[in-house]
Design a protein around this motif. Sequence first.
Motif, short mmCIF file in Angstrom:
data_model
loop_
_atom_site.label_atom_id
_atom_site.label_comp_id
_atom_site.label_asym_id
_atom_site.label_seq_id
_atom_site.Cartn_x
_atom_site.Cartn_y
_atom_site.Cartn_z
N ALA B 130 0.81 -1.22 0.00
CA ALA B 130 0.00 0.00 0.00
C ALA B 130 0.85 1.27 0.00
CB ALA B 130 -0.94 -0.01 1.20
N GLY B 131 2.14 1.13 0.25
CA GLY B 131 3.01 2.32 0.24
C GLY B 131 2.99 3.09 1.54
N ILE B 132 2.76 2.39 2.67
CA ILE B 132 2.74 3.05 3.98
C ILE B 132 4.13 3.01 4.60
CG2 ILE B 132 1.73 3.00 6.31
CD1 ILE B 132 -0.64 1.44 5.03
N LYS B 133 4.54 4.15 5.13
CA LYS B 133 5.86 4.19 5.78
C LYS B 133 5.74 3.80 7.25
CE LYS B 133 7.94 7.72 2.86
NZ LYS B 133 8.29 9.13 2.76
N TYR B 134 6.76 3.12 7.74
CA TYR B 134 6.83 2.74 9.15
C TYR B 134 8.19 3.21 9.68
CZ TYR B 134 2.80 -0.12 8.06
OH TYR B 134 1.56 -0.54 7.67
N PRO B 135 8.22 4.43 10.20
CA PRO B 135 9.50 5.05 10.56
C PRO B 135 10.28 4.27 11.62
CG PRO B 135 7.68 6.62 10.74
CD PRO B 135 7.07 5.29 10.53
N LEU B 136 9.58 3.48 12.44
CA LEU B 136 10.27 2.76 13.51
C LEU B 136 10.58 1.31 13.14
CD1 LEU B 136 8.15 4.11 16.50
CD2 LEU B 136 10.48 4.77 15.87
N LEU B 137 10.29 0.93 11.91
CA LEU B 137 10.44 -0.46 11.52
C LEU B 137 11.86 -0.97 11.69
CD1 LEU B 137 9.04 -2.98 10.36
CD2 LEU B 137 9.63 -2.13 8.06
N ALA B 138 12.84 -0.23 11.17
CA ALA B 138 14.23 -0.67 11.25
C ALA B 138 14.66 -0.77 12.71
CB ALA B 138 15.14 0.28 10.49
N HIS B 140 12.76 -1.22 15.40
CA HIS B 140 12.09 -2.31 16.11
C HIS B 140 12.58 -3.69 15.66
CE1 HIS B 140 8.37 0.33 17.29
NE2 HIS B 140 9.48 0.67 17.92
N MET B 141 12.70 -3.88 14.36
CA MET B 141 13.11 -5.20 13.86
C MET B 141 14.56 -5.51 14.21
SD MET B 141 10.58 -6.81 12.77
CE MET B 141 11.49 -8.21 12.14
N GLU B 302 18.98 -0.50 4.77
CA GLU B 302 20.29 -0.10 5.30
C GLU B 302 20.27 0.01 6.81
OE1 GLU B 302 22.19 2.86 1.94
OE2 GLU B 302 22.65 3.21 4.05
N GLU B 303 19.26 0.72 7.30
CA GLU B 303 19.19 0.95 8.75
C GLU B 303 18.97 -0.34 9.52
OE1 GLU B 303 17.26 5.38 8.43
OE2 GLU B 303 16.25 3.91 9.72
N THR B 304 18.19 -1.23 8.97
CA THR B 304 17.93 -2.49 9.67
C THR B 304 19.24 -3.19 9.96
OG1 THR B 304 15.77 -2.74 8.61
CG2 THR B 304 16.74 -4.71 9.59
N TRP B 305 20.07 -3.35 8.94
CA TRP B 305 21.34 -4.02 9.18
C TRP B 305 22.25 -3.19 10.08
CZ3 TRP B 305 23.50 -8.52 9.51
CH2 TRP B 305 24.88 -8.56 9.77
N THR B 306 22.36 -1.89 9.78
CA THR B 306 23.27 -1.04 10.57
C THR B 306 22.90 -1.05 12.05
OG1 THR B 306 23.55 0.37 8.64
CG2 THR B 306 24.27 1.27 10.75
N LEU B 307 21.60 -0.90 12.32
CA LEU B 307 21.15 -0.90 13.71
C LEU B 307 21.30 -2.28 14.34
CD1 LEU B 307 17.98 1.37 13.44
CD2 LEU B 307 20.11 1.89 14.66
N PHE B 308 21.02 -3.34 13.56
CA PHE B 308 21.21 -4.69 14.08
C PHE B 308 22.68 -4.89 14.48
CE2 PHE B 308 20.92 -9.14 14.76
CZ PHE B 308 22.11 -9.67 14.26
N HIS B 309 23.58 -4.51 13.60
CA HIS B 309 25.00 -4.64 13.87
C HIS B 309 25.38 -3.92 15.17
CE1 HIS B 309 29.35 -3.92 13.47
NE2 HIS B 309 29.37 -4.88 12.57
N LYS B 310 24.86 -2.71 15.29
CA LYS B 310 25.15 -1.88 16.47
C LYS B 310 24.62 -2.54 17.74
CE LYS B 310 23.75 2.65 17.32
NZ LYS B 310 23.28 3.95 16.83
N LYS B 311 23.35 -2.93 17.70
CA LYS B 311 22.72 -3.49 18.91
C LYS B 311 23.33 -4.83 19.29
CE LYS B 311 18.26 -1.37 17.71
NZ LYS B 311 17.72 -0.64 18.86
N PHE B 312 23.57 -5.66 18.27
CA PHE B 312 24.11 -7.00 18.55
C PHE B 312 25.49 -6.89 19.19
CE2 PHE B 312 23.72 -11.52 17.73
CZ PHE B 312 25.03 -11.97 17.76
#
Lengths: 419, 338
Positions: B130-138, B140-141, B302-312
């Motif tokens: 549907a083209g909806i943005k989820y600003p917190l997705l990266a 949260h995931m 990009e953010e999903t991986w970058t944030l995952f790397h950081k948090k992990f």
Amino acid sequence: MAFTEFRPLDDKSLLEYIKATPSLSSKIGNKFDALTIKEVGDGNLNFVYIVVGSSGSFVIKQALPYVRCIGESWPMTKERAYFEALALKEHGQLCPDHVPEVYHFDRTMSLIGMRYLEPPHIILRKGLIAGIKYPLLAEHMSEFMAKTLFYTSLLYRTTTEHKRNVAEFCGNVELCRLTEQVVFSDPYKVSKFNHWTSPYLDRDAEAVREDNTLKLEVAGLKSMFCERAQALIHGDLHTGSVMVTPNSTQVIDPEFAFYGPMGFDIGAFVGNLILAFFAQDGHAAEGNDRKEYKEWILRTIEETWTLFHQKFTALWHQHKDGSGEAYLPEIYNKPELQQLVQEKFMKDLFHDTLGFGAAKMIRRIVGVAHVEDFESIKDDSKRATCERQALELAKLLLKERRNFQAITEVVSAIRKLHA
Amino acid sequence: MAFTEFRPLDDKSLLEYIKATPSLSSKIGNKFDDLTIKEVGDGNLNFVYIVVGTSGSFVIKQALPYVRCIGESWPMTKERAYFEALALKEHGKLCPDHVPEVYHFDRTMSLIGMRYLEPPHIILRKGLIAGIKYPLLAEHMSEFMAKTLFYTSLLYRTTTEHKRNVAEFCGNVELCRLTEQVVFSDPYKVSKFNHWTSPYLDRDAEAVREDNTLKLEVAGLKSMFCERAQALIHGDLHTGSVMDTPNSTQVIDPEFAFYRPMGFDIGAFVGNLILPFFAQDGHAHEGNDRKEYKEWIWRTIEETWTLFHKKFTALWHQHRDGSGEAYLPEIYNKPELQ
């Protein structure tokens, strides 16, 4: 006298146990008069009795809930007997020529009754120290490893069977933890259990503790050991786990068995052959410089891997349209593709072997449990020289194993270091 | 009406079941008059009922011994409910913000009662279409993946705990085999189950079946999937397994959970973000060329991986002197080595 609850046996109570157990008493033809029962006395972990009668014989192995050579201060689950019996039966089915037959298993008593490997069978390690040649060793050991590793892997099994067996052997965690400690951890830190030929190897031991690259490599191998359920491995396949005559090779003591990386078994055996090689100069005597014997050992190392490679890939080829699920025939359906995947698999296995073999070698020099090959060299300085060479080779293999493409290159490296 | 033996429920029998189950009836304040029970109808594997009362609500998920959308001709163990409940509880403990709470589990009935993710929660995949943005997705995931993967690995656990859990989840073999078949095998051979946009992709599909290098790589990944017990993964972490609003991200359906490579979860999620990126042009129309949305998707990847790397790595650093046995602190004792 009932045996409905666990209790440690001795010569007397063992006789009663045998009388009460048909699968054992029948083996000696129910004749108890001329029976001799003798405890062998040199087990690290267990009590081992040799029972010999006029009509037959067998060995009784009983696990106590602690490490025998240390005592009650080092508890170790007696369930290890269950996993040893399971492995003996599984490997025995796959390779009956090289595994002593199991006659009886009693889980309550943590007791195994199995074939007595009568003299002239001796422990291979002792034979290597004595300078005895075993012309069929490479043939037999490569046969054992190829069969036990191939048939218990996903090259032959379905994932359903595989996972069921993996789950079962997850129970052998205590023995795995012992290996994790003494092979993958203790040598790389200060530990009260560690010892080495001091003061000669003080700096070598320290160098191991300070070597970042070594530690990085060992971490990868440890993860693989803890996580990768590749096949049902023996788990402690050093030269003390093999009994031999010039014609017979028998693999014993699989109490560390679990689903782990194949390279751990092959590496253990090859690594211990390499240790035996480097120890030879310490056994040289007037009239026998062990030069020819050293050549025999190197040839055996080469042949063991070469024959293993040959037999393993032959089994793979033989069963490529079978029920193994790692490489479905409908996908891996062209000869050049099959060759490609096989080459990659064997190359990776070769590198795993070198890595695990090196780790096993290092721990025998600077860790808690050493090997008689070196310990029997009376002169400290002489022993240290031999051990240092072995240590240097091991470190090279651990760090550079991916640069070795063939076993001949490994043997060349051994020669070069030894010169 | 007793529920001592397995039987499939329907709207009526479910009402009886709820009445007989305190942990569920208490959730709706024991009020049954205004209760609505509605089966959602679009489950691939299971029956899913939304139960809404004036005082509360919950979802009931029941596994039948076959794949729902195919029928009894495709049997699938109903024990999958047990592993799903186990994973929901384990992951829920580790990451309660992003896993719906489990209220009830009944092994005999292969039935889970859990939090109802009320509207405006929708399936993420639908939102991406549907083209909806989820600003917190990266954010949260990456949080969910970092926590669930780190805390169930040997970076945090002892091998004793680890092997015990691995042994337990070895029971989820049927679901693993499904993945082995549909991810690592079927696409690379002729299979009656395969299909593609024909005739346009006929040659592309054939190229996949003929690509030796691809098959070599896939063999390595399949081995890793079958053999490497690295952490307790969700096992099917695509965008259909996530329900969200702009503020809330909830991971559902971990029935494929088991101990396998961490990369399988992260790869599933990232891979299923890349798919909607490429699909956007097919949803563009006059007035919305989806150009900006495509940019958002790419930033999210990009953010999903970058944030995952950081948090992990932050968790790793935080617990480096803890009970994890992969890297003993007495050995990995120098910053440059760590």
